[in-house]
Scaffold this motif. Sequence first.
Motif, PDB file in Angstrom:
ATOM      1  N   GLY A   1      12.841  12.084   5.070  1.00  0.00           N
ATOM      2  CA  GLY A   1      12.285  10.760   4.821  1.00  0.00           C
ATOM      3  C   GLY A   1      11.160  10.707   3.815  1.00  0.00           C
ATOM      4  N   ALA A   2      10.953  11.767   3.013  1.00  0.00           N
ATOM      5  CA  ALA A   2       9.889  11.742   2.005  1.00  0.00           C
ATOM      6  C   ALA A   2      10.362  11.017   0.751  1.00  0.00           C
ATOM      7  CB  ALA A   2       9.456  13.158   1.654  1.00  0.00           C
ATOM      8  N   ARG A   3       9.474  10.308   0.159  1.00  0.00           N
ATOM      9  CA  ARG A   3       9.728   9.688  -1.146  1.00  0.00           C
ATOM     10  C   ARG A   3       9.741  10.743  -2.245  1.00  0.00           C
ATOM     11  NH1 ARG A   3       5.681   4.961  -3.311  1.00  0.00           N
ATOM     12  NH2 ARG A   3       6.031   5.122  -5.561  1.00  0.00           N
ATOM     13  N   HIS A   4       8.817  11.698  -2.138  1.00  0.00           N
ATOM     14  CA  HIS A   4       8.689  12.776  -3.117  1.00  0.00           C
ATOM     15  C   HIS A   4       7.957  13.911  -2.422  1.00  0.00           C
ATOM     16  CE1 HIS A   4       8.688  13.873  -7.531  1.00  0.00           C
ATOM     17  NE2 HIS A   4       7.853  14.788  -7.058  1.00  0.00           N
ATOM     18  N   LEU A   5       8.410  15.134  -2.635  1.00  0.00           N
ATOM     19  CA  LEU A   5       7.764  16.317  -2.073  1.00  0.00           C
ATOM     20  C   LEU A   5       6.900  16.989  -3.135  1.00  0.00           C
ATOM     21  CD1 LEU A   5      10.926  17.820  -0.355  1.00  0.00           C
ATOM     22  CD2 LEU A   5       9.041  16.673   0.833  1.00  0.00           C
ATOM     23  N   VAL A   6       5.695  17.379  -2.757  1.00  0.00           N
ATOM     24  CA  VAL A   6       4.813  18.127  -3.650  1.00  0.00           C
ATOM     25  C   VAL A   6       4.480  19.452  -2.971  1.00  0.00           C
ATOM     26  CG1 VAL A   6       2.627  18.190  -4.895  1.00  0.00           C
ATOM     27  CG2 VAL A   6       3.829  16.009  -4.602  1.00  0.00           C
ATOM     28  N   TYR A   7       4.816  20.543  -3.637  1.00  0.00           N
ATOM     29  CA  TYR A   7       4.523  21.888  -3.138  1.00  0.00           C
ATOM     30  C   TYR A   7       3.337  22.443  -3.925  1.00  0.00           C
ATOM     31  CZ  TYR A   7       8.999  21.910  -0.651  1.00  0.00           C
ATOM     32  OH  TYR A   7      10.045  21.618   0.199  1.00  0.00           O
ATOM     33  N   LEU A   8       2.194  22.569  -3.264  1.00  0.00           N
ATOM     34  CA  LEU A   8       0.971  23.051  -3.904  1.00  0.00           C
ATOM     35  C   LEU A   8       0.773  24.520  -3.533  1.00  0.00           C
ATOM     36  CD1 LEU A   8      -1.690  22.509  -5.469  1.00  0.00           C
ATOM     37  CD2 LEU A   8      -2.690  21.767  -3.284  1.00  0.00           C
ATOM     38  N   ALA A   9       1.115  25.434  -4.473  1.00  0.00           N
ATOM     39  CA  ALA A   9       1.068  26.879  -4.180  1.00  0.00           C
ATOM     40  C   ALA A   9       1.701  27.129  -2.817  1.00  0.00           C
ATOM     41  CB  ALA A   9      -0.368  27.389  -4.221  1.00  0.00           C
TER      42      ALA A   9
ATOM     43  N   MET B   1       0.849  -1.196   0.000  1.00  0.00           N
ATOM     44  CA  MET B   1       0.000   0.000   0.000  1.00  0.00           C
ATOM     45  C   MET B   1       0.887   1.250   0.000  1.00  0.00           C
ATOM     46  SD  MET B   1      -2.858   1.268   2.770  1.00  0.00           S
ATOM     47  CE  MET B   1      -3.932  -0.126   2.471  1.00  0.00           C
ATOM     48  N   ALA B   2       0.681   2.136  -0.959  1.00  0.00           N
ATOM     49  CA  ALA B   2       1.459   3.367  -1.040  1.00  0.00           C
ATOM     50  C   ALA B   2       1.029   4.326   0.066  1.00  0.00           C
ATOM     51  CB  ALA B   2       1.254   4.016  -2.402  1.00  0.00           C
ATOM     52  N   ALA B   3       1.954   5.177   0.495  1.00  0.00           N
ATOM     53  CA  ALA B   3       1.685   6.086   1.599  1.00  0.00           C
ATOM     54  C   ALA B   3       1.746   7.531   1.131  1.00  0.00           C
ATOM     55  CB  ALA B   3       2.694   5.856   2.726  1.00  0.00           C
ATOM     56  N   VAL B   4       0.821   8.353   1.642  1.00  0.00           N
ATOM     57  CA  VAL B   4       0.724   9.758   1.286  1.00  0.00           C
ATOM     58  C   VAL B   4       0.457  10.571   2.550  1.00  0.00           C
ATOM     59  CG1 VAL B   4      -0.490  11.486  -0.099  1.00  0.00           C
ATOM     60  CG2 VAL B   4      -0.244   9.144  -0.969  1.00  0.00           C
ATOM     61  N   VAL B   5       1.165  11.696   2.699  1.00  0.00           N
ATOM     62  CA  VAL B   5       0.913  12.626   3.800  1.00  0.00           C
ATOM     63  C   VAL B   5       0.500  13.962   3.187  1.00  0.00           C
ATOM     64  CG1 VAL B   5       1.885  13.840   5.789  1.00  0.00           C
ATOM     65  CG2 VAL B   5       2.570  11.477   5.304  1.00  0.00           C
ATOM     66  N   LEU B   6      -0.649  14.487   3.606  1.00  0.00           N
ATOM     67  CA  LEU B   6      -1.186  15.755   3.111  1.00  0.00           C
ATOM     68  C   LEU B   6      -1.101  16.789   4.232  1.00  0.00           C
ATOM     69  CD1 LEU B   6      -4.415  14.328   1.387  1.00  0.00           C
ATOM     70  CD2 LEU B   6      -2.208  14.837   0.300  1.00  0.00           C
ATOM     71  N   VAL B   7      -0.475  17.930   3.944  1.00  0.00           N
ATOM     72  CA  VAL B   7      -0.210  18.931   4.974  1.00  0.00           C
ATOM     73  C   VAL B   7      -0.917  20.238   4.603  1.00  0.00           C
ATOM     74  CG1 VAL B   7       1.564  20.171   6.262  1.00  0.00           C
ATOM     75  CG2 VAL B   7       2.018  17.845   5.434  1.00  0.00           C
ATOM     76  N   HIS B   8      -1.854  20.644   5.445  1.00  0.00           N
ATOM     77  CA  HIS B   8      -2.645  21.846   5.169  1.00  0.00           C
ATOM     78  C   HIS B   8      -1.866  23.116   5.504  1.00  0.00           C
ATOM     79  CE1 HIS B   8      -3.486  22.707   9.441  1.00  0.00           C
ATOM     80  NE2 HIS B   8      -3.665  21.401   9.605  1.00  0.00           N
TER      81      HIS B   8
ATOM     82  N   LEU C   1      -2.421  13.758  -9.792  1.00  0.00           N
ATOM     83  CA  LEU C   1      -0.992  14.031  -9.677  1.00  0.00           C
ATOM     84  C   LEU C   1      -0.339  13.053  -8.705  1.00  0.00           C
ATOM     85  CD1 LEU C   1       1.583  15.666 -10.121  1.00  0.00           C
ATOM     86  CD2 LEU C   1       0.778  17.269  -8.365  1.00  0.00           C
ATOM     87  N   VAL C   2      -0.935  12.856  -7.550  1.00  0.00           N
ATOM     88  CA  VAL C   2      -0.355  11.946  -6.561  1.00  0.00           C
ATOM     89  C   VAL C   2      -0.293  10.527  -7.109  1.00  0.00           C
ATOM     90  CG1 VAL C   2      -0.703  10.887  -4.298  1.00  0.00           C
ATOM     91  CG2 VAL C   2      -0.997  13.357  -4.577  1.00  0.00           C
ATOM     92  N   GLN C   3      -1.351  10.091  -7.771  1.00  0.00           N
ATOM     93  CA  GLN C   3      -1.349   8.741  -8.336  1.00  0.00           C
ATOM     94  C   GLN C   3      -0.295   8.605  -9.430  1.00  0.00           C
ATOM     95  OE1 GLN C   3      -5.562   8.343  -9.328  1.00  0.00           O
ATOM     96  NE2 GLN C   3      -5.851   7.012  -7.558  1.00  0.00           N
ATOM     97  N   GLU C   4      -0.108   9.644 -10.220  1.00  0.00           N
ATOM     98  CA  GLU C   4       0.947   9.632 -11.240  1.00  0.00           C
ATOM     99  C   GLU C   4       2.317   9.484 -10.583  1.00  0.00           C
ATOM    100  OE1 GLU C   4       3.264  12.827 -14.061  1.00  0.00           O
ATOM    101  OE2 GLU C   4       1.116  13.164 -13.709  1.00  0.00           O
ATOM    102  N   LEU C   5       2.558  10.245  -9.524  1.00  0.00           N
ATOM    103  CA  LEU C   5       3.846  10.179  -8.842  1.00  0.00           C
ATOM    104  C   LEU C   5       4.055   8.828  -8.163  1.00  0.00           C
ATOM    105  CD1 LEU C   5       3.940  13.774  -7.317  1.00  0.00           C
ATOM    106  CD2 LEU C   5       5.267  12.911  -9.264  1.00  0.00           C
ATOM    107  N   LEU C   6       3.000   8.269  -7.614  1.00  0.00           N
ATOM    108  CA  LEU C   6       3.111   6.947  -7.007  1.00  0.00           C
ATOM    109  C   LEU C   6       3.478   5.888  -8.041  1.00  0.00           C
ATOM    110  CD1 LEU C   6       0.037   6.988  -4.590  1.00  0.00           C
ATOM    111  CD2 LEU C   6       2.448   6.931  -3.926  1.00  0.00           C
TER     112      LEU C   6
END
Length: 233
Positions: A76-84, A1-8, A211-216
């Motif tokens: 420890g992130a696999r990939h960082l995504v900066y949303l605005a 199972m892939a893991a995702v962390v969303l930070v507001h 986008l997240v699914q593409e990166l995964l």
Amino acid sequence: MAAVVLVHGLYHRPEHFGVVAERLRTAGSEVVVPELHRGSLPADTAAVQAAVDALWEPPIVLGHSYGGSVITGVRGARHLVYLAAFVLDVGESAAVLGGASPQLQDAIIPEPDGSTSLHPDRAVDTLYGDCPEYLAAWAVGLLRAQAPGCGRGVPQRHSWKHAPSTYVVCEQDRAIDPDLQRMMASRCTDVRKWQTGHSPFVGRPELIVELVQELLATTNAPRGRDEGVTSPH
């Protein structure tokens, strides 16, 4: 199972990412949305770091707006995504880089205890101006007061220098100047441009899910947790 962390971001809650989180979970990902509002950038960063460390594999970590300042300090992130979001370098804070737009500053209301909140009507136009009315009303209803000083916080680690990263420029953003976003995007491995306002997780959640699914599907989880995969920077 892939893991995702969303930070507001500032003034927001985990619930703002509810639709995105639900769709990613339905697709088979483990999704964690930490609560910030811990009182300072170091405290918020520690909360997200704990969430990352508790996962069974290095996750994709997405930060929105001020959440970019937070994920910049997380290892420890696999990939960082900066949303605005804010991609900070040594000695920088969100405030130093320009921070909130004049329109967002105009929406801020000082509270007697030193915290700030957002004027509801101005927040709708600034944060959710491209969203359907009922969704904008829902999102504004979730906003909470913000402790002072977080935007002046300076990260002690700069993970975008060590892990691959994607920046999403929100071209119709009224809260963070798109020109400032483009400058920060130049620090990242990859750049995407969306014709949205500041909060696509409200009005266009499918864009984030895709986008997240593409990166995964196209990135490999690093073997170690120290800083992730070394990037070209």
